[in-house]
Design a protein around this motif. Structure first.
Motif, PDB file in Angstrom:
ATOM      1  N   GLN A   1     -13.496 -37.063  -8.584  1.00 54.58           N
ATOM      2  CA  GLN A   1     -14.396 -35.859  -9.029  1.00 54.58           C
ATOM      3  C   GLN A   1     -15.070 -35.957 -10.224  1.00 54.58           C
ATOM      4  OE1 GLN A   1     -12.437 -32.173  -8.105  1.00 54.58           O
ATOM      5  NE2 GLN A   1     -14.358 -30.891  -8.417  1.00 54.58           N
TER       6      GLN A   1
ATOM      7  N   ASN B   1     -20.495 -31.988  -1.749  1.00 56.76           N
ATOM      8  CA  ASN B   1     -20.645 -30.559  -0.689  1.00 56.76           C
ATOM      9  C   ASN B   1     -21.145 -29.828  -1.424  1.00 56.76           C
ATOM     10  OD1 ASN B   1     -19.417 -28.422   0.356  1.00 56.76           O
ATOM     11  ND2 ASN B   1     -18.007 -30.033   1.362  1.00 56.76           N
TER      12      ASN B   1
ATOM     13  N   THR C   1     -19.046 -26.260  -1.338  1.00 55.80           N
ATOM     14  CA  THR C   1     -18.081 -26.176  -2.657  1.00 55.80           C
ATOM     15  C   THR C   1     -18.289 -26.684  -3.911  1.00 55.80           C
ATOM     16  OG1 THR C   1     -16.941 -28.354  -1.986  1.00 55.80           O
ATOM     17  CG2 THR C   1     -16.105 -26.405  -0.452  1.00 55.80           C
ATOM     18  N   ARG C   2     -19.630 -27.303  -3.697  1.00 54.94           N
ATOM     19  CA  ARG C   2     -20.266 -27.786  -5.114  1.00 54.94           C
ATOM     20  C   ARG C   2     -19.066 -28.868  -5.493  1.00 54.94           C
ATOM     21  NH1 ARG C   2     -21.244 -22.709  -8.762  1.00 54.94           N
ATOM     22  NH2 ARG C   2     -19.427 -22.060  -7.481  1.00 54.94           N
ATOM     23  N   GLN C   3     -18.707 -29.625  -4.791  1.00 56.20           N
ATOM     24  CA  GLN C   3     -17.767 -30.834  -5.234  1.00 56.20           C
ATOM     25  C   GLN C   3     -18.533 -32.030  -5.345  1.00 56.20           C
ATOM     26  OE1 GLN C   3     -14.463 -32.312  -2.543  1.00 56.20           O
ATOM     27  NE2 GLN C   3     -13.231 -31.804  -4.271  1.00 56.20           N
TER      28      GLN C   3
END
Length: 219
Positions: A147, A135, A138-140
């Motif tokens: 994760q 993402n 969100t830098r996820q």
């Protein structure tokens, strides 16, 4: 993401720079139109934040010159000029978005992400490749549904690569994304961070193109 900030007000410029760098966005900050022209001629940016009331060359002239050179760098005008004619003129001249001062920093960052996402031809904020899902806003980063935590420098390299999947980025291009003008470039930094990405995302995710640079596959 690497941004050119064109703002002559020291307090506003410093606040924007701090906010963006807090989001791991690399910022080059100039304070007049001539310096903006020079930066745009010699560096590549994901977007430009442009004030209009600049000393010397006005921000609108910077925008006209940029588009006259067929440079498609996304431009978000950030200005105190809030009349409808001014907004219309800015958009007709080639700006991609327009934000009136004073503004909320969270809105600025959200608009910036949306602008860059559109410029990359992405209809959503997620990049997917095999078992990897990223993402951008969100830098996820997820690998097989779990994760993965990246360092800010690893994320900067990853963000540059997934911005242009299938395209080869040279070491110098990646260094531009990794360091602002004030940063000292470490000799083997790119190799170190690419190695870190491969350990976390898989050895085949970042592809080395010998003699040219690095790339990731298209999603």
């Amino acid at each position: 993401m690497k941004i050119l900030l064109v703002e002559d007000d020291a307090m506003i410029g410093e606040n924007i720079q701090i906010a963006l760098e807090g989001e791991d966005i690399s910022v080059d900050w100039v304070r007049d139109g001539e310096a903006a022209d020079m930066a745009l001629a010699t560096h590549t940016y994901d977007a430009m934040l442009l004030d209009l009331g600049l000393p010397g060359k006005d921000g609108m002239e910077v925008l006209r010159s940029l588009r006259a050179r067929t440079n498609s760098t996304p431009v978000l005008i950030v200005t105190a000029r809030d009349s409808v004619p001014e907004r219309v003129l800015g958009l007709k001249t080639g700006a991609d978005d327009y934000l009136v001062k004073p503004f909320d920093v969270e809105e600025l960052i959200a608009r910036l992400h949306a602008l860059v996402r559109r410029s990359r031809g992405m209809t959503e904020s997620t990049y997917r490749n095999g078992n990897i899902e990223i993402n951008i806003e969100t830098r996820q980063v997820m690998v097989d549904g779990s994760q993965v935590i990246l360092s800010s420098r690893e994320w900067a390299i990853l963000d540059a690569l997934i911005a242009r999947p299938g395209a080869i980025l040279s070491r110098s291009q990646l260094e531009e994304r990794l360091y602002g003008w004030s940063g000292d470039v470490e000799s083997n930094a790119i190799e170190v961070y690419v190695h870190g990405l491969r350990k976390k995302l898989g050895p085949q995710f970042v592809i080395t193109v010998r003699g040219l640079g690095y790339m990731v596959g298209k999603s």
